[in-house]
Design a protein around this motif. Structure first.
Motif, PDB file in Angstrom:
ATOM      1  N   GLY A 220       7.774 -12.928   0.293  1.00 54.32           N
ATOM      2  CA  GLY A 220       8.731 -12.371  -0.653  1.00 54.32           C
ATOM      3  C   GLY A 220       8.900 -13.253  -1.874  1.00 54.32           C
ATOM      4  N   SER A 221      10.003 -13.072  -2.537  1.00 45.99           N
ATOM      5  CA  SER A 221      10.235 -13.737  -3.817  1.00 45.99           C
ATOM      6  C   SER A 221      11.095 -14.983  -3.665  1.00 45.99           C
ATOM      7  N   SER A 222      11.172 -15.760  -4.745  1.00 43.15           N
ATOM      8  CA  SER A 222      12.061 -16.917  -4.778  1.00 43.15           C
ATOM      9  C   SER A 222      13.507 -16.436  -4.732  1.00 43.15           C
ATOM     10  N   ARG A 223      14.433 -17.357  -4.420  1.00 39.04           N
ATOM     11  CA  ARG A 223      15.836 -16.972  -4.303  1.00 39.04           C
ATOM     12  C   ARG A 223      16.735 -18.067  -4.870  1.00 39.04           C
ATOM     13  N   LEU A 224      17.765 -17.635  -5.563  1.00 37.45           N
ATOM     14  CA  LEU A 224      18.808 -18.530  -6.060  1.00 37.45           C
ATOM     15  C   LEU A 224      20.086 -18.159  -5.333  1.00 37.45           C
ATOM     16  N   THR A 225      20.605 -19.077  -4.513  1.00 42.29           N
ATOM     17  CA  THR A 225      21.821 -18.819  -3.753  1.00 42.29           C
ATOM     18  C   THR A 225      23.021 -19.301  -4.544  1.00 42.29           C
ATOM     19  N   THR A 252      22.508 -19.447   4.844  1.00 40.06           N
ATOM     20  CA  THR A 252      23.303 -18.918   3.746  1.00 40.06           C
ATOM     21  C   THR A 252      24.781 -18.938   4.106  1.00 40.06           C
ATOM     22  N   PRO A 253      25.641 -19.564   3.275  1.00 44.91           N
ATOM     23  CA  PRO A 253      27.075 -19.613   3.585  1.00 44.91           C
ATOM     24  C   PRO A 253      27.706 -18.230   3.526  1.00 44.91           C
ATOM     25  N   ASP A 254      28.860 -18.076   4.209  1.00 45.28           N
ATOM     26  CA  ASP A 254      29.591 -16.819   4.145  1.00 45.28           C
ATOM     27  C   ASP A 254      29.923 -16.479   2.697  1.00 45.28           C
ATOM     28  N   GLY A 255      29.694 -15.217   2.335  1.00 42.21           N
ATOM     29  CA  GLY A 255      30.083 -14.748   1.010  1.00 42.21           C
ATOM     30  C   GLY A 255      29.107 -15.072  -0.095  1.00 42.21           C
ATOM     31  N   ALA A 256      28.102 -15.893   0.174  1.00 45.25           N
ATOM     32  CA  ALA A 256      27.176 -16.276  -0.889  1.00 45.25           C
ATOM     33  C   ALA A 256      26.341 -15.083  -1.334  1.00 45.25           C
ATOM     34  N   LEU A 257      25.952 -15.109  -2.610  1.00 45.14           N
ATOM     35  CA  LEU A 257      25.064 -14.111  -3.181  1.00 45.14           C
ATOM     36  C   LEU A 257      23.685 -14.717  -3.372  1.00 45.14           C
ATOM     37  N   VAL A 258      22.658 -13.908  -3.259  1.00 46.42           N
ATOM     38  CA  VAL A 258      21.292 -14.377  -3.469  1.00 46.42           C
ATOM     39  C   VAL A 258      20.677 -13.572  -4.608  1.00 46.42           C
ATOM     40  N   VAL A 259      20.192 -14.302  -5.617  1.00 49.33           N
ATOM     41  CA  VAL A 259      19.491 -13.694  -6.742  1.00 49.33           C
ATOM     42  C   VAL A 259      18.000 -13.821  -6.458  1.00 49.33           C
ATOM     43  N   ARG A 260      17.280 -12.711  -6.464  1.00 49.41           N
ATOM     44  CA  ARG A 260      15.872 -12.697  -6.095  1.00 49.41           C
ATOM     45  C   ARG A 260      14.961 -12.730  -7.319  1.00 49.41           C
ATOM     46  N   ASP A 261      13.737 -13.205  -7.062  1.00 46.03           N
ATOM     47  CA  ASP A 261      12.658 -13.133  -8.048  1.00 46.03           C
ATOM     48  C   ASP A 261      13.045 -13.810  -9.358  1.00 46.03           C
ATOM     49  N   ILE A 262      13.435 -15.066  -9.234  1.00 43.55           N
ATOM     50  CA  ILE A 262      13.865 -15.814 -10.407  1.00 43.55           C
ATOM     51  C   ILE A 262      13.132 -17.153 -10.460  1.00 43.55           C
ATOM     52  N   ALA A 263      12.644 -17.506 -11.626  1.00 43.46           N
ATOM     53  CA  ALA A 263      11.954 -18.782 -11.817  1.00 43.46           C
ATOM     54  C   ALA A 263      12.973 -19.879 -12.134  1.00 43.46           C
ATOM     55  N   PRO A 264      12.632 -21.156 -11.862  1.00 46.38           N
ATOM     56  CA  PRO A 264      13.576 -22.242 -12.153  1.00 46.38           C
ATOM     57  C   PRO A 264      14.051 -22.248 -13.602  1.00 46.38           C
ATOM     58  N   ALA A 265      13.175 -21.922 -14.537  1.00 49.86           N
ATOM     59  CA  ALA A 265      13.547 -21.950 -15.955  1.00 49.86           C
ATOM     60  C   ALA A 265      14.588 -20.889 -16.313  1.00 49.86           C
ATOM     61  N   LEU A 284      24.998 -23.940  -6.391  1.00 47.36           N
ATOM     62  CA  LEU A 284      23.787 -23.191  -6.699  1.00 47.36           C
ATOM     63  C   LEU A 284      22.617 -23.894  -6.018  1.00 47.36           C
ATOM     64  N   SER A 285      21.738 -23.135  -5.392  1.00 41.09           N
ATOM     65  CA  SER A 285      20.535 -23.741  -4.817  1.00 41.09           C
ATOM     66  C   SER A 285      19.379 -22.756  -4.959  1.00 41.09           C
ATOM     67  N   TRP A 286      18.232 -23.277  -5.404  1.00 44.81           N
ATOM     68  CA  TRP A 286      17.056 -22.431  -5.613  1.00 44.81           C
ATOM     69  C   TRP A 286      15.987 -22.820  -4.597  1.00 44.81           C
ATOM     70  N   ALA A 287      15.260 -21.838  -4.115  1.00 44.66           N
ATOM     71  CA  ALA A 287      14.204 -22.122  -3.142  1.00 44.66           C
ATOM     72  C   ALA A 287      13.084 -21.099  -3.271  1.00 44.66           C
ATOM     73  N   GLU A 288      11.871 -21.589  -3.036  1.00 45.12           N
ATOM     74  CA  GLU A 288      10.724 -20.701  -2.947  1.00 45.12           C
ATOM     75  C   GLU A 288      10.656 -20.126  -1.532  1.00 45.12           C
ATOM     76  N   PRO A 289       9.945 -19.014  -1.341  1.00 42.32           N
ATOM     77  CA  PRO A 289       9.764 -18.492   0.021  1.00 42.32           C
ATOM     78  C   PRO A 289       8.997 -19.474   0.885  1.00 42.32           C
ATOM     79  N   ASP A 290       9.246 -19.430   2.175  1.00 46.65           N
ATOM     80  CA  ASP A 290       8.568 -20.334   3.095  1.00 46.65           C
ATOM     81  C   ASP A 290       8.209 -19.593   4.362  1.00 46.65           C
ATOM     82  N   LEU A 291       7.755 -20.342   5.357  1.00 46.50           N
ATOM     83  CA  LEU A 291       7.276 -19.708   6.585  1.00 46.50           C
ATOM     84  C   LEU A 291       8.404 -19.022   7.347  1.00 46.50           C
ATOM     85  N   GLU A 292       9.625 -19.478   7.161  1.00 47.33           N
ATOM     86  CA  GLU A 292      10.743 -18.790   7.818  1.00 47.33           C
ATOM     87  C   GLU A 292      10.883 -17.366   7.276  1.00 47.33           C
ATOM     88  N   ASP A 293      10.687 -17.192   5.964  1.00 47.10           N
ATOM     89  CA  ASP A 293      10.711 -15.848   5.384  1.00 47.10           C
ATOM     90  C   ASP A 293       9.621 -14.976   5.997  1.00 47.10           C
TER      91      ASP A 293
END
Length: 324
Positions: A220-225, A252-265, A284-293
């Motif tokens: 899947g895509s990158s995610r910004l929590t 993911t903490p309770d209530g957090a939102l995840v923004v998908r398909d976003i580059a660090p810039a 705020l935390s950004w992460a690329e997809p990994d094996l857990e995904d």
């Protein structure tokens, strides 16, 4: 390249329970192969079939070119998921006992040093911590200097520092030519150690490739929590896909939102959006997809296909997963 470990269309049932359903895999010399999958997927049964402790109902298994039951046991190292050596022997006495089963064993003290237990050599097994006990068990598979090593969840119960010791040991063994097949529920472990990873579900391999290739195909895509109490509606004008996945996935903490398909810039644009609308956030935390995904995507898809009673609904679910 010639396969060192090979399973072809293995089938195994226990009464009404299907443990293996056409499982096939191939592992080459010096390769670390990681086997992942849900509980009950058939991982342990597959390892038993490959090590000659379970006879499959059909299909073939070969290790070092022979049927598993015919292999010189001195060429194999096998760590079962459940392994309970005598409690009233010290760590060194245990390894010395297992070393005595082979013609040309390694020095037990050297093996204890390899698994990070040189200082606990004289401690009774029952007085070791759970993680230390597991490391002794890992050591017991190494006293014969095996050509092929089967490890069924080797780092279960081991603390992070001890886990890294075992990881480095497995990496060194593979670099020296040992072929390793391990099962694990730790996706970080599989991603770090395995040259290739196979996902077993309902008794068969549903995906097999390098960790990087699996992530590209299924991650899947990158995610910004965003840790915020703001309602999802407040993000309707944001140009990126937003979801509220709930606690659990990636912690993911309770209530957090995840923004998908976003580059660090592009993170700055999201921060500007928050500040322009006075939306409070605590992190705020950004992460690329990994094996857990990958695991969650494929395991969820398999579960949906297995439990959905309607064929057309299963097809729709599979199509949605492919395009997600």
């Amino acid at each position: 390249m010639t396969a060192v470990v090979e399973a072809t269309d293995l089938e195994k049932t226990y009464g009404e329970t299907v443990a293996l359903s056409g499982a096939s895999l191939s592992v080459t010399a010096g390769e670390v192969f990681g086997l992942i999958g849900p509980n009950g997927a058939g991982k342990t049964t597959l390892v038993r079939a490959l090590t000659g402790t379970t006879e499959p109902d059909s299909g073939t298994a070969r290790v070092l070119g022979e049927a598993p039951a015919a292999i010189d046991r001195g060429r194999l190292g096998v760590l079962p998921q459940d392994f309970s050596p005598p409690d009233r022997l010290s760590a060194r006495e245990l390894l010395a006992y297992y070393a005595g089963l082979y013609d040309d064993p390694r020095d037990p003290d050297a093996v204890l040093a390899d698994v990070g237990l040189a200082d606990a050599r004289d401690t009774w097994y029952e007085d070791l911590s759970g993680g230390q006990q597991r490391r002794v068990c890992v050591g017991s598979t190494l006293v014969n200097d095996p050509d092929v090593l089967f490890l069924d969840e080797p780092t279960t119960g081991i603390d992070p520092a001890g886990r890294r010791t075992v990881w480095r040991l497995i990496e060194d063994l593979a670099a020296g030519g040992t072929t390793v097949l391990l099962t694990t529920h730790d996706m970080a472990e599989a991603e770090r150690l395995a040259d290739r990873v196979g996902l077993l579900a309902d008794g068969s391999l549903v995906a097999c490739d390098t960790p990087a290739a699996l992530v590209r195909k299924h991650g899947g895509s990158s995610r910004l929590t965003i840790e915020t109490t703001a309602e999802s509606e407040a993000f309707e004008d944001l140009e990126y896909p937003v979801e509220r996945p709930g606690r659990g996935r990636h912690g993911t903490p309770d209530g957090a939102l995840v923004v998908r398909d976003i580059a660090p810039a592009e993170i700055g644009a999201v921060v500007d959006y928050l500040e322009d609308r006075n939306l409070e956030y605590t992190g705020l935390s950004w992460a690329e997809p990994d094996l857990e995904d990958v695991y969650l995507e494929l395991a969820d898809r398999t579960e949906l296909e297995r439990t959905s009673p309607d064929t057309s609904e299963r097809d729709d679910l599979a199509s949605a997963s492919e395009t997600a």
